[in-house]
Design a protein around this motif. Structure first.
Motif, PDB file in Angstrom:
ATOM      1  N   HIS A   1       0.814  -1.214   0.000  1.00 19.77           N
ATOM      2  CA  HIS A   1       0.000   0.000   0.000  1.00 19.77           C
ATOM      3  C   HIS A   1       0.847   1.263   0.000  1.00 19.77           C
ATOM      4  CE1 HIS A   1      -3.066  -2.773   2.212  1.00 19.77           C
ATOM      5  NE2 HIS A   1      -3.052  -2.982   0.905  1.00 19.77           N
ATOM      6  N   VAL A   2       2.170   1.107  -0.104  1.00 12.03           N
ATOM      7  CA  VAL A   2       3.100   2.222  -0.237  1.00 12.03           C
ATOM      8  C   VAL A   2       3.883   2.029  -1.532  1.00 12.03           C
ATOM      9  CG1 VAL A   2       3.273   2.577   2.250  1.00 12.03           C
ATOM     10  CG2 VAL A   2       4.905   1.064   1.105  1.00 12.03           C
ATOM     11  N   PRO A   3       4.413   3.073  -2.122  1.00  6.52           N
ATOM     12  CA  PRO A   3       5.102   2.937  -3.406  1.00  6.52           C
ATOM     13  C   PRO A   3       6.334   2.038  -3.308  1.00  6.52           C
ATOM     14  CG  PRO A   3       4.582   5.237  -2.952  1.00  6.52           C
ATOM     15  CD  PRO A   3       4.313   4.484  -1.690  1.00  6.52           C
ATOM     16  N   PRO A   4       6.689   1.390  -4.413  1.00  8.74           N
ATOM     17  CA  PRO A   4       7.946   0.625  -4.436  1.00  8.74           C
ATOM     18  C   PRO A   4       9.117   1.530  -4.074  1.00  8.74           C
ATOM     19  CG  PRO A   4       6.633   0.192  -6.409  1.00  8.74           C
ATOM     20  CD  PRO A   4       5.965   1.327  -5.698  1.00  8.74           C
ATOM     21  N   GLY A   5      10.087   0.977  -3.374  1.00  6.29           N
ATOM     22  CA  GLY A   5      11.249   1.765  -2.980  1.00  6.29           C
ATOM     23  C   GLY A   5      11.091   2.471  -1.651  1.00  6.29           C
ATOM     24  N   SER A   6       9.983   2.225  -0.938  1.00  8.92           N
ATOM     25  CA  SER A   6       9.747   2.926   0.326  1.00  8.92           C
ATOM     26  C   SER A   6      10.766   2.562   1.398  1.00  8.92           C
ATOM     27  CB  SER A   6       8.333   2.644   0.839  1.00  8.92           C
ATOM     28  OG  SER A   6       7.363   3.264   0.013  1.00  8.92           O
TER      29      SER A   6
ATOM     30  N   LEU B   1       0.976  10.191  -6.676  1.00  6.18           N
ATOM     31  CA  LEU B   1       1.155   8.747  -6.567  1.00  6.18           C
ATOM     32  C   LEU B   1       0.488   8.173  -5.319  1.00  6.18           C
ATOM     33  CD1 LEU B   1       2.594   6.300  -7.899  1.00  6.18           C
ATOM     34  CD2 LEU B   1       4.586   6.829  -6.483  1.00  6.18           C
ATOM     35  N   THR B   2       0.288   8.995  -4.284  1.00  6.81           N
ATOM     36  CA  THR B   2      -0.297   8.498  -3.044  1.00  6.81           C
ATOM     37  C   THR B   2      -1.457   9.388  -2.587  1.00  6.81           C
ATOM     38  OG1 THR B   2       1.101   9.721  -1.481  1.00  6.81           O
ATOM     39  CG2 THR B   2       1.972   7.657  -2.347  1.00  6.81           C
ATOM     40  N   ALA B   3      -2.347   8.779  -1.818  1.00 12.25           N
ATOM     41  CA  ALA B   3      -3.507   9.512  -1.307  1.00 12.25           C
ATOM     42  C   ALA B   3      -3.200  10.214   0.005  1.00 12.25           C
ATOM     43  CB  ALA B   3      -4.682   8.555  -1.116  1.00 12.25           C
TER      44      ALA B   3
ATOM     45  N   ALA C   1       7.639  13.248  -0.126  1.00 16.32           N
ATOM     46  CA  ALA C   1       7.009  14.482  -0.584  1.00 16.32           C
ATOM     47  C   ALA C   1       6.791  14.440  -2.096  1.00 16.32           C
ATOM     48  CB  ALA C   1       7.857  15.690  -0.201  1.00 16.32           C
ATOM     49  N   GLU C   2       7.771  13.919  -2.821  1.00 16.19           N
ATOM     50  CA  GLU C   2       7.650  13.813  -4.275  1.00 16.19           C
ATOM     51  C   GLU C   2       6.580  12.809  -4.673  1.00 16.19           C
ATOM     52  OE1 GLU C   2      11.595  12.852  -5.436  1.00 16.19           O
ATOM     53  OE2 GLU C   2      12.406  14.802  -4.854  1.00 16.19           O
ATOM     54  N   SER C   3       6.498  11.702  -3.956  1.00 16.30           N
ATOM     55  CA  SER C   3       5.479  10.699  -4.262  1.00 16.30           C
ATOM     56  C   SER C   3       4.083  11.284  -4.091  1.00 16.30           C
ATOM     57  CB  SER C   3       5.637   9.476  -3.346  1.00 16.30           C
ATOM     58  OG  SER C   3       6.838   8.790  -3.616  1.00 16.30           O
ATOM     59  N   PHE C   4       3.874  11.985  -3.001  1.00 17.32           N
ATOM     60  CA  PHE C   4       2.567  12.591  -2.766  1.00 17.32           C
ATOM     61  C   PHE C   4       2.314  13.715  -3.768  1.00 17.32           C
ATOM     62  CE2 PHE C   4      -0.200  15.717  -0.679  1.00 17.32           C
ATOM     63  CZ  PHE C   4      -1.294  14.915  -0.363  1.00 17.32           C
TER      64      PHE C   4
END
Length: 475
Positions: A299-304, A320-322, A313-316
């Motif tokens: 439920h978290v991006p790959p590479g977490s 990419l994330t809720a 911060a970049e993922s959000f």
């Protein structure tokens, strides 16, 4: 605390720095000496301040330089250094008893090792002549937990904490308890949750959540709800993950863990006042077990498991994330059509305990312009100046500044959450080698998150190593 978004290598770079320079500092700490402040001290033509860069919003502080010159008739020269270089320079300046900088910015992990080199300010704060228009610098306006965690120390025993961190700050009470004030808080950071409010308010998402779980979709207030909502918003067809984790080896992982540890009822400072580790506990195991399961949930991006503050911060921000947890206001990329952001306190279990840490402006004990340096930091951290700096996203340290932020301020929801979270935040243990301790905890978090160790084994290993570190530091 919580500073730069691009310091992935920071812990490794400076892990030995604090220990190496602390020895020198302890040997030279008394060379500067303190004297009774003189209200007739000659006015210098300039004051020199050693400051950081984005980590403590240097742009906000720099914006006040012209006003400072107009107010005091003194040039304020600011030397900005990125985090790693700043830490090394601050320690080196004090180790050599240099008087070059009148004012230094101090991050909370360094303060226990530096406090004997900082000018105690109680006698300045209580001198009316040095506080024109602001009796006692109005220290009672600082958020209590922020003020005590950041600036109040017993220099002879820096590991000690003020006994009542929720009391309204009062210099006489601080002195009577055996403590003093060693700086003025300027940039307050604390973990807050950001979420895609457009997704939470989307009728289809709300209907699907209700159909799946039999309850309304709301912003999570507990860690159980957080995990459930993260699972719901993990929607591969939309290239969407529920939330983030920053389990790479660094302060970010330690900070995530200590937030959870405090939330589950443990000691979120990581070590007690006797210098013993306090995280290898049932609460610690529960907290790390939760974090490891989240990191491994999909439920978290790959590479977490190699992520840091900047990565999350970049993922959000890219859509990419809720949800995410970070330490500053965030922005969505232009391609996130219709995206909006809301803020809320981080979830809780048994208690609230978001990790926090604040930068302070301190007077160099070796400065030849202490009275004017004190007036400078008092002015820079006053409510009026902090309010002005919110236009550049300063994180205030004064309660009145938060109370005065208008509802039409674009960052009003962020500031509201920030202020509430600072009031219940949990800081770090006051250790001269905190950086090294944090590194070992971060390794444990990473080992559990990657599955290399069970949470209980990871914490036991880290506790053993931290015990050795604390013993070697004299605790």
């Amino acid at each position: 605390m919580i500073r730069s978004l691009s310091r992935v290598k920071r812990s490794r770079i400076v892990a030995g720095l604090g220990a190496a320079l602390t020895v020198t500092l302890l040997a030279t700490a008394c060379t500067g000496g303190s004297s009774t402040p003189s209200t007739a001290a000659a006015k210098p033509t300039e004051l020199r301040m050693l400051y950081t860069t984005d980590e403590a919003n240097s742009a906000a502080v720099a914006s006040l330089v012209p006003q400072f010159k107009e107010k005091f008739g003194i040039d304020l020269k600011i030397d900005n250094q990125p985090y790693d270089a700043l830490q090394q320079k601050v320690f080196s300046e004090f180790a050599s008893s240099s008087s070059y900088y009148d004012i230094v910015v101090v991050d909370t992990p360094w303060a226990p090792a530096l406090v004997q080199n900082l000018e105690p300010l109680s006698q300045y704060i209580q001198n009316d002549a040095l506080n024109p228009g602001s009796p006692q610098s109005n220290v009672g306006d600082f958020i209590p937990k922020v003020f005590y965690d950041t600036a109040v120390y017993n220099a002879d025993s820096p590991i000690k904490r003020y006994p009542d961190p929720t009391a309204k700050p009062d210099v006489s009470a601080i002195k009577n308890a055996g403590f003093d004030v060693y700086g003025m808080p300027i940039q307050s950071n604390v973990a807050v949750m950001a979420y895609r409010s457009d997704l939470f308010n989307d009728p289809t998402q709300k209907a699907n959540f209700k159909a799946k779980y039999g309850k309304d979709l709301t912003v999570p207030k507990t860690w159980d709800d957080y995990a459930q909502v993260a699972g719901f918003f993990t929607q591969p067809d939309k290239k969407l993950y529920g939330t983030t984790a920053m389990a790479g080896v660094g302060d970010w992982a330690t900070d995530d863990f200590k937030t959870l540890l405090a939330s589950y009822g443990g000691d979120g400072t990581l070590a007690d006042e006797s210098g013993k580790p306090a995280f290898n506990t049932p609460e610690g195991t529960q907290a790390l077990d939760y974090y490891a399961k989240l990191a491994q949930s999909g439920h978290v991006p790959p590479g977490s498991t190699s992520a840091d503050w900047g990565t999350t911060a970049e993922s959000f921000g890219s859509g990419l994330t809720a949800m995410t947890i970070n330490y500053h206001d965030l922005k969505l990329a232009d391609n996130v059509n219709g995206g909006t952001i809301g803020y809320a306190p981080v979830p809780t279990a048994k208690a609230a305990g978001p990790h926090f840490g604040t930068w302070m402006l301190s007077v160099n004990k070796n400065s030849k312009n202490k009275e004017w340096a004190y007036q400078a930091i008092s002015w820079l951290t006053a409510a009026e100046q902090q309010t002005t700096m919110t236009a550049k996203s300063l994180h205030p340290s004064r309660a009145s500044v938060f109370a005065g932020i208008k509802s039409d301020n674009p960052l009003a929801p962020f500031y509201d959450t920030l202020g509430k979270s600072l009031a219940v935040g949990v800081g770090r243990a006051r250790l001269t080698n905190y950086t090294e301790v944090s590194h070992e905890v971060a390794v444990a978090v990473n080992n559990a998150a990657t599955g290399a160790s069970s949470p209980s084994d990871a914490l036991k290993s880290a506790s053993d190593k931290v015990s050795a570190l604390l013993k070697s530091a004299g605790y």
